[in-house]
Design an enzyme around this catalytic site. Sequence first.
Site, PDB file in Angstrom:
ATOM      1  N   TYR A 101      11.066   8.556  15.351  1.00  0.00           N
ATOM      2  CA  TYR A 101      10.993   8.423  13.838  1.00  0.00           C
ATOM      3  C   TYR A 101      12.256   9.030  13.210  1.00  0.00           C
ATOM      4  O   TYR A 101      12.887   8.462  12.056  1.00  0.00           O
ATOM      5  CB  TYR A 101       9.703   9.134  13.471  1.00  0.00           C
ATOM      6  CG  TYR A 101       9.224   9.108  11.721  1.00  0.00           C
ATOM      7  CD1 TYR A 101       9.035   7.855  11.306  1.00  0.00           C
ATOM      8  CD2 TYR A 101       9.558  10.055  11.010  1.00  0.00           C
ATOM      9  CE1 TYR A 101       8.707   7.688   9.776  1.00  0.00           C
ATOM     10  CE2 TYR A 101       9.133   9.975   9.627  1.00  0.00           C
ATOM     11  CZ  TYR A 101       8.715   8.756   9.147  1.00  0.00           C
ATOM     12  OH  TYR A 101       8.195   8.642   7.806  1.00  0.00           O
ATOM     13  N   ARG A 103       0.884  -1.292  -0.153  1.00  0.00           N
ATOM     14  CA  ARG A 103      -0.031  -0.020  -0.161  1.00  0.00           C
ATOM     15  C   ARG A 103       1.075   1.313  -0.103  1.00  0.00           C
ATOM     16  O   ARG A 103       1.979   1.139   0.174  1.00  0.00           O
ATOM     17  CB  ARG A 103      -0.789   0.023   1.319  1.00  0.00           C
ATOM     18  CG  ARG A 103      -0.261   0.103   2.677  1.00  0.00           C
ATOM     19  CD  ARG A 103      -1.138   0.456   3.510  1.00  0.00           C
ATOM     20  NE  ARG A 103      -0.790   1.321   4.698  1.00  0.00           N
ATOM     21  CZ  ARG A 103      -0.468   0.698   5.876  1.00  0.00           C
ATOM     22  NH1 ARG A 103      -1.359  -0.334   6.214  1.00  0.00           N
ATOM     23  NH2 ARG A 103      -0.051   1.395   6.932  1.00  0.00           N
ATOM     24  N   ASN A 128      11.194   0.238   2.016  1.00  0.00           N
ATOM     25  CA  ASN A 128      10.013   1.204   2.115  1.00  0.00           C
ATOM     26  C   ASN A 128       9.503   1.298   3.542  1.00  0.00           C
ATOM     27  O   ASN A 128       8.880   2.176   3.901  1.00  0.00           O
ATOM     28  CB  ASN A 128       9.122   1.197   0.922  1.00  0.00           C
ATOM     29  CG  ASN A 128       7.821   1.911   1.003  1.00  0.00           C
ATOM     30  OD1 ASN A 128       7.877   3.006   1.068  1.00  0.00           O
ATOM     31  ND2 ASN A 128       7.106   1.022   1.360  1.00  0.00           N
TER      32      ASN A 128
HETATM   33  N1  LIG Z   1       3.610   9.553   3.599  1.00  0.00           N
HETATM   34  C1  LIG Z   1       4.515  10.611   3.726  1.00  0.00           C
HETATM   35  O1  LIG Z   1       4.383  11.504   3.655  1.00  0.00           O
HETATM   36  C2  LIG Z   1       5.861  10.178   3.997  1.00  0.00           C
HETATM   37  C3  LIG Z   1       6.956  10.959   4.148  1.00  0.00           C
HETATM   38  C4  LIG Z   1       8.286  10.631   4.248  1.00  0.00           C
HETATM   39  C5  LIG Z   1       8.714   9.418   4.429  1.00  0.00           C
HETATM   40  N2  LIG Z   1       7.412   8.336   4.366  1.00  0.00           N
HETATM   41  C6  LIG Z   1       8.328   6.826   4.487  1.00  0.00           C
HETATM   42  O2  LIG Z   1       7.591   6.142   3.326  1.00  0.00           O
HETATM   43  C7  LIG Z   1       7.445   4.925   3.647  1.00  0.00           C
HETATM   44  C8  LIG Z   1       6.169   4.512   2.942  1.00  0.00           C
HETATM   45  O3  LIG Z   1       5.091   5.363   4.008  1.00  0.00           O
HETATM   46  P1  LIG Z   1       3.502   5.160   3.369  1.00  0.00           P
HETATM   47  O4  LIG Z   1       3.126   6.992   3.548  1.00  0.00           O
HETATM   48  O5  LIG Z   1       3.307   4.719   2.158  1.00  0.00           O
HETATM   49  O6  LIG Z   1       3.272   4.649   4.741  1.00  0.00           O
HETATM   50  P2  LIG Z   1       1.888   3.493   4.744  1.00  0.00           P
HETATM   51  O7  LIG Z   1       1.702   3.394   6.394  1.00  0.00           O
HETATM   52  O8  LIG Z   1       0.571   3.696   3.815  1.00  0.00           O
HETATM   53  O9  LIG Z   1       2.506   2.226   4.524  1.00  0.00           O
HETATM   54  C9  LIG Z   1       3.780   1.690   5.212  1.00  0.00           C
HETATM   55  C10 LIG Z   1       4.119   0.268   4.667  1.00  0.00           C
HETATM   56  O10 LIG Z   1       5.053  -0.306   5.498  1.00  0.00           O
HETATM   57  C11 LIG Z   1       4.681  -1.646   5.724  1.00  0.00           C
HETATM   58  N3  LIG Z   1       4.927  -2.211   6.908  1.00  0.00           N
HETATM   59  C12 LIG Z   1       4.825  -1.365   8.125  1.00  0.00           C
HETATM   60  N4  LIG Z   1       5.384  -2.323   9.231  1.00  0.00           N
HETATM   61  C13 LIG Z   1       5.871  -3.308   8.739  1.00  0.00           C
HETATM   62  C14 LIG Z   1       6.553  -4.273   9.203  1.00  0.00           C
HETATM   63  N5  LIG Z   1       6.915  -4.412  10.688  1.00  0.00           N
HETATM   64  N6  LIG Z   1       6.846  -5.313   8.606  1.00  0.00           N
HETATM   65  C15 LIG Z   1       6.583  -5.332   6.986  1.00  0.00           C
HETATM   66  N7  LIG Z   1       5.863  -4.342   6.555  1.00  0.00           N
HETATM   67  C16 LIG Z   1       5.489  -3.247   7.517  1.00  0.00           C
HETATM   68  C17 LIG Z   1       2.873  -1.659   5.672  1.00  0.00           C
HETATM   69  O11 LIG Z   1       2.527  -2.822   5.373  1.00  0.00           O
HETATM   70  C18 LIG Z   1       2.898  -0.704   4.682  1.00  0.00           C
HETATM   71  O12 LIG Z   1       2.895  -1.018   3.428  1.00  0.00           O
HETATM   72  C19 LIG Z   1       7.753   4.803   5.209  1.00  0.00           C
HETATM   73  O13 LIG Z   1       8.986   4.427   5.252  1.00  0.00           O
HETATM   74  C20 LIG Z   1       7.716   6.021   5.674  1.00  0.00           C
HETATM   75  O14 LIG Z   1       8.442   6.451   6.783  1.00  0.00           O
HETATM   76  C21 LIG Z   1       6.284   8.775   4.133  1.00  0.00           C
END
Ligand SMILES: NC(=O)c1ccc[n+]([C@@H]2O[C@H](COP(=O)([O-])OP(=O)(O)OC[C@H]3O[C@@H](n4cnc5c(N)ncnc54)[C@H](O)[C@@H]3O)[C@@H](O)[C@H]2O)c1
Length: 250
Positions: free
Chosen positions: A158, A19, A93
């Site tokens: 974080y 996702r 990711n």
């Molecule tokens: N959304 C943002 O604005 C943003 C900004 C900066 C960085 N990020 C980073 O981008 C990445 C993706 O974030 P997102 O916004 O799509 O978040 P999200 O919560 O939609 O997705 C997170 C994903 O990580 C997986 N995940 C979480 N814990 C896990 C575990 N223990 N084992 C296996 N899989 C696991 C989930 O299944 C999910 O697919 C993350 O590392 C997040 O820190 C996101």
Amino acid sequence: MAVTIDLSGKRALVTGGNRGIGRTIAERLAEAGADVAVFARNEQSVAEAAAALSGRGVRGLALVGDVGSDADVERAWDTLMKEFGQLDILVNNAGITRDGLLLRMKPEDWHAVLDVNLTGAFRWCRLAAKQMLRQKSGTIINISSIVGVIGNPGQTNYAASKAGLIGFSKSLAVEVAARGITVNVIAPGFIETEMTHALGEHAQAEFVSRIPLGKLGTTGDVADLAVFLASPMSDYITGQVICVDGGLTR
Ligand SMILES: NC(=O)c1ccc[n+]([C@@H]2O[C@H](COP(=O)([O-])OP(=O)(O)OC[C@H]3O[C@@H](n4cnc5c(N)ncnc54)[C@H](O)[C@@H]3O)[C@@H](O)[C@H]2O)c1
């Protein structure tokens, strides 16, 4: 002349590819022709994401597990090698947040975030780097955050995990460079996903007001850079942190 990125014959793995940002990265890698494995905990959504990738004419592989577990990652690695036989592109990711001011932060929230966001990448990189060194090729893309670059109150855990990922990636980049392997970091800013929806409308509007390009990013904005970093077009780029944040950090 149109520039097309062709990743056919390449094998990729995206953690958290079921996702959000990871899902779009998995889809764009598949659109470019790569076979893509998706690793996450939720069996149903991992199976669904892998099936959707297979529907694009490449091979989608569902791998269920927790990046916080050595045993899960090792088991998934064995299946990956059995099914794909090689790994050319690793995208770390998977990530979580457990926000709170430091004085109120529970030790378990500190450890959970470090274990998933930072040690999770270590677990996958250790296995992948060994294979890529043998292959004498490969690329690793670690998804950090601008919070790891500039910090954010309420997110000491974080920020530490994401800053740690940057130092980790810069060090690994030098360790594996002689074999032509690249390691880079994408630091997204404020991207529309479930993670950011959880912040609520007021906080979102406040964030947007600080972004020079005046809007939130999309998962596609991050995925396009990931595809570029996964392609031969970026062969001479390693050890870098690239922010995808609408100009927020500069
Ligand atoms: N959304 C943002 O604005 C943003 C900004 C900066 C960085 N990020 C980073 O981008 C990445 C993706 O974030 P997102 O916004 O799509 O978040 P999200 O919560 O939609 O997705 C997170 C994903 O990580 C997986 N995940 C979480 N814990 C896990 C575990 N223990 N084992 C296996 N899989 C696991 C989930 O299944 C999910 O697919 C993350 O590392 C997040 O820190 C996101």
